[in-house]
Scaffold this active site. Structure first.
Site, PDB file in Angstrom:
ATOM      1  N   ASP A 143     -31.527  10.771   2.680  1.00  0.00           N
ATOM      2  CA  ASP A 143     -31.273  10.013   3.810  1.00  0.00           C
ATOM      3  C   ASP A 143     -31.990   8.634   3.687  1.00  0.00           C
ATOM      4  O   ASP A 143     -32.236   8.147   2.617  1.00  0.00           O
ATOM      5  CB  ASP A 143     -31.837  10.630   4.973  1.00  0.00           C
ATOM      6  N   HIS A 214     -32.842   6.385  10.870  1.00  0.00           N
ATOM      7  CA  HIS A 214     -31.822   7.511  10.534  1.00  0.00           C
ATOM      8  C   HIS A 214     -32.421   8.704  10.085  1.00  0.00           C
ATOM      9  O   HIS A 214     -32.398   9.863  10.569  1.00  0.00           O
ATOM     10  CB  HIS A 214     -30.747   7.192   9.823  1.00  0.00           C
ATOM     11  N   SER A 539     -24.006  13.219  11.728  1.00  0.00           N
ATOM     12  CA  SER A 539     -25.391  13.112  11.171  1.00  0.00           C
ATOM     13  C   SER A 539     -26.467  13.970  11.756  1.00  0.00           C
ATOM     14  O   SER A 539     -27.325  14.522  11.421  1.00  0.00           O
ATOM     15  CB  SER A 539     -25.894  11.789  11.192  1.00  0.00           C
TER      16      SER A 539
END
Ligand SMILES: *[C@@H]1O[C@H](CO)[C@@H](O)[C@H](O)[C@H]1NC(C)=O
Ligand SMILES: *[C@@H]1O[C@H](CO)[C@@H](O)[C@H](O)[C@H]1NC(C)=O
Ligand SMILES: *[C@@H]1O[C@H](CO)[C@@H](O)[C@H](O)[C@H]1NC(C)=O
Ligand SMILES: *[C@@H]1O[C@H](CO)[C@@H](O)[C@H](O)[C@H]1NC(C)=O
Ligand SMILES: *[C@@H]1O[C@H](CO)[C@@H](O)[C@H](O)[C@H]1NC(C)=O
Ligand SMILES: *[C@@H]1O[C@H](CO)[C@@H](O)[C@H](O)[C@H]1NC(C)=O
Ligand SMILES: *[C@@H]1O[C@H](CO)[C@@H](O)[C@H](O)[C@H]1NC(C)=O
Ligand SMILES: *[C@@H]1O[C@H](CO)[C@@H](O)[C@H](O)[C@H]1NC(C)=O
Length: 764
Positions: A143, A214, A539
């Protein structure tokens, strides 16, 4: 004629010259078994191959291959390399021994929906003690990196790192080796692809440190340690914890502020396989492409062969049919659902009426006994000019098709004299938005009637609003529902295998974040940051499944990725918390139930997944048999299987999957279909057991199962059965679904598989 000729020639010449000289990044698949013995490693072989194509290529000035243009070599998940080449060089490379395939390096994006910020909560608890909270299982997160100082990555009480671990803590900008600990046991970053595709770019944070948030969020959902007393500006207060709080994290940063490329993502996955992760958590999307061109599919195949479970987000392209991005048969594809938690503010009218509305205003604003003002013209709240005359009061804004979007209304109101606002709307997306820069509440038109009546009939009308409330329970809607944006099946790459596989919480999830990022605002110019942020999307659903898989792996280290997936799917819950079939948020007003194409087998139930009774296992060779049946060219097949010596003697699309998908051709006037499936189940219960089948047939179908009783004498025994669907309808483009459940006699296990009858292609 003659006059025009030179021009045509010239433009043709320019075109071809341009095409051959233009360089792009390619990902090249090579057949490792073709490597000549003389080369000590694949890297030497690839370098030599590139050197030879350079030297036969006259456009090269020096004949030497600049080593900087070899971006990554891949040797674990698959074999090959990424490289910057011209078209001519690519053509030359295609003639080289061992070449399998090449495709363009494309951009990759994370799967978080920024416009819809939703909340969810994981309640897995029973499986924790049994798995020692996922002790020692390593989850690789591919990620945007990690914020290592976050409380969620503290390692108190964790044991020494297992000797089998081969990863490293790579030193980089603002990131030294002390940033890793017994929780974050690996950190690496990959940006050669970004640099190759954008030669002039400067990498602003050249390390595994997460400047986005994220990656930190996803990692802490999967395996964050418990952190008390956290919240998002007073909303969702409580203890933040990951699904597998004693699992380890290995971080592979492949998403960059400067861009994100498949070649880097592949390098991250490849390294994770080499480092020895047990689970791979991939909340990224690629272009919708065939399996043989999809880098995650290809890398996941190699990971699967090594016993690594790969969990991938379905994508946020819903709610339309066939929008799932990653239809990978050998991975777990995760859909996103809501949870029974929402955020509120109470609106109290001077006449005593109290209404609970939606708000996420990120502060405890004082809105107490202020005048309440309603005027129909003003209530459009659709321009600064109109609102220039707004009184210093609580005003009422009504959203309709002619007026303005909620986000515009709130921005106009925040520039006015008004002290607070009541927004009247029934758009479900607002009722989940975390972007709420002005004090107010959202209520629906029905709730608004007494408010408007009171305000318009009393010149002395007053109201108060309180903020920062968190409501748990059934209100306002049952949970889970399938999130509107969650991508839907069937997979375009091969529709005959159910995708997504399963659903997990993915709406308004509170988890660790980059504390420097702006995650909320007040007015148009005050940004706010927070150590914990609410995010929504597949996600966020994907790392829930990664964490649950880690818990199962801790208890059953010998189970294959397919066995773990089967355990999660056959124990998933198709019902919501009102014990009715799970609904689809996108079709909520039709009261329509979600199908397996929306949510797979249902909502994951970690405690039941630990002890599924029976599993549908799949060997790597059975996946090869599937690939061999997909009518790919030899090269396409080899791109996935990575070897010329694969065994395609037994092609079959009837994979031993814990789900049944029957595809029909909707263009025929009358659809009739007969499809037969063969399955083998393994008894993973404690000993002898007898199971009897229970069928819930899809509409317009007849389902027969043979035999209807399976008798196991001992643990690990296998039994076969067949299932036949006969389907007949005059309706076009309908999706009908049902299930079969193996119910243990005198036992507690029930093993459920969804059945779907669907067109393979969308209508129109
Ligand atoms: C980033 O860091 C790596 C490793 O420390 C180094 O090799 C590389 O040159 C750096 N790249 C840039 C663009 O600064
Ligand atoms: C790493 O950085 C931290 C904070 O900047 C510092 O306290 C620590 O001593 C450094 N560790 C090493 C090994 O350099
Ligand atoms: C969390 O809040 C509770 C109640 O306010 C308090 O008793 C407790 O000490 C706090 N814990 C931490 C770690 O701050
Ligand atoms: C309603 O508001 C508009 C715009 O502010 C104003 O022109 C109008 O006079 C108001 N109507 C009443 C009845 O107050
Ligand atoms: C605001 O909405 C009203 C209808 O309620 C409409 O007549 C007017 O044109 C809109 N104004 C703007 C600037 O969009
Ligand atoms: C105001 O009150 C009167 C009498 O109770 C009622 O008939 C009328 O509908 C009310 N006005 C509005 C706008 O609701
Ligand atoms: C492969 O091609 C054969 C022959 O055309 C066809 O019957 C079969 O359905 C195809 N398989 C798939 C998975 O498309
Ligand atoms: C290929 O697999 C089949 C079973 O699927 C087996 O009978 C056969 O021996 C295998 N061939 C090779 C060359 O391994």
């Amino acid at each position: 004629m003659i006059k025009g000729l030179p021009l045509i020639f010239l433009s043709w010449f320019l075109f071809t010259h341009h095409a051959s000289a233009q360089r792009s990044t390619y990902i090249i698949h090579m057949d490792k078994s073709s490597k000549p013995m003389a080369f000590p490693s694949c890297h030497h072989w690839y370098s030599s191959t590139l050197h030879s194509i350079k030297s036969i290529n006259p456009t090269s000035s020096d004949g030497h291959y600049p080593p900087s243009r070899l971006i990554h070599t891949y040797d674990n998940a698959f074999h090959g390399f990424s490289v910057v080449l011209s078209k001519d060089e690519l053509e030359a490379l295609k003639e080289s021994p061992g070449f399998i395939s090449a495709y363009n390096d494309g951009p990759v994006t994370p799967d978080t929906t920024h416009t819809y910020k939703f909340l969810s909560l994981n309640t897995a608890s029973g499986i924790w003690p049994a798995s020692q909270y996922g002790k020692d299982v390593v989850i690789g997160v591919v990620d945007s990196g990690i914020w290592p100082e976050s409380q969620s990555f503290r390692d108190e009480g964790m044991t020494e790192i297992p000797a089998r671990w081969k990863g490293i803590c790579q030193v980089g900008q603002d990131f030294n080796s002390s940033m890793c600990n017994k929780k974050i046991i690996g950190a690496r970053f990959f940006n050669n692809g970004v640099l190759a595709n954008n030669p002039d770019v400067t990498i602003s944070m050249n390390s595994t440190r997460d400047t986005f948030g994220h990656g930190t969020h996803v990692a802490s959902i999967a395996a964050g340690s418990a952190v008390e007393n956290v919240s998002f500006f007073g909303y969702a207060p409580g203890t933040a914890r990951g699904v597998a709080p004693r699992a380890r994290l290995a971080i592979y940063k492949v998403l960059w502020d400067e861009g994100s490329y498949e070649s880097d993502a592949l390098a991250g996955i490849d390294q994770a396989v080499a480092d020895g992760v047990d689970i791979l958590s991939i909340s990224l999307s690629y272009r919708t492409i065939d399996l043989y061109e999809n880098p995650i599919a290809i890398a996941a195949f190699g990971a699967m062969e090594k016993g690594i479970l790969v969990s991938v987000s379905a994508g946020n392209r819903g709610p339309n049919f066939a929008t799932v991005l990653e239809g990978i048969p050998w991975a777990v594809i995760v859909a996103s659902g809501t949870v029974d938690r929402w955020f509120a503010g109470d609106l109290m009218l001077g006449n005593g009426l109290t209404i609970t509305g939606w708000t996420m205003f990120p502060a405890r604003a004082t809105v107490r006994n202020l005048p309440l003002y309603y005027n129909e013209t003003l209530s459009a709240c659709n321009s600064t000019e109109l609102l220039a005359e707004a009184p210093s009061a609580i005003i009422i804004c009504v959203q309709s098709f002619e007026t303005a979007e909620f986000s515009d209304q709130i921005s106009y109101v925040s520039q006015s004299n008004a002290r607070a606002a009541i927004f009247i709307s029934e758009e479900s997306s607002i009722l989940r938005s975390t972007d709420f820069p002005y004090p107010g509440v959202v209520i629906n038109p029905e709730e608004a009637k007494p408010v408007i009546r009171y305000a318009s009939n009393n010149s002395e009308a007053t109201a108060s609003i309180s903020f920062q409330q968190t409501i748990l329970g059934l209100d306002p809607r049952p949970a889970p529902t399938v999130a509107e944006s969650s991508s839907r099946g069937p997979a375009r790459s091969y529709p005959g295998i159910l995708k997504p596989d399963i659903m997990a919480p993915g709406v308004l999830i509170l988890a660790a974040y980059n504390p420097d990022a702006s995650v909320a605002s007040i007015g148009s110019n005050v940004g706010l940051s927070s150590d914990y942020n609410l995010e929504s999307g597949t996600s966020m659903a994907c790392p829930h499944i990664s964490g649950i898989a880690a818990l199962i792996k801790a208890v059953h280290p010998e189970w294959t990725p397919a066995a773990i997936r089967s355990a999660m799917m056959t124990t998933a819950n198709p019902l919501d918390n009102t014990r009715k079939p799970i609904k689809d948020q996108a079709r909520f007003f039709d009261n329509d139930v979600a199908t397996p194409l929306d949510m797979g087998a249902g909502q994951v139930d970690p405690n039941r997944a630990l002890d599924p009774g029976l599993i549908y296992d799949v060997t790597p060779q059975e996946y090869v048999n599937l690939i061999c049946a997909l009518n790919y060219t030899r090269e396409q097949t080899q791109s996935i299987i990575r070897s010329r010596s694969h065994n395609c003697s037994n092609p079959s699309t009837d994979l031993n999957y814990p789900a049944f998908v029957a595809l029909y051709d909707p263009t025929e006037e009358r659809t009739t279909l007969t499809q037969r499936f063969q399955r083998t189940v393994t008894n993973v219960g404690t000993g002898a057991a007898t199971y009897r089948v229970k069928v819930k047939k899809p509409k317009a179908s007849v389902v027969t199962v043979s035999p209807e009783t399976l008798v196991f004498q001992k643990k690990n025994e296998k039994q076969r059965f067949s299932l036949t669907i006969r389907y007949k309808t005059y309706e076009e483009y309908v999706i009908n679904h049902g299930s079969i459940t193996w119910v243990e006699e005198k036992g507690k296990h029930t093993v459920r598989s969804p059945i779907v009858v669907t067109p393979a292609e969308p209508s129109g």
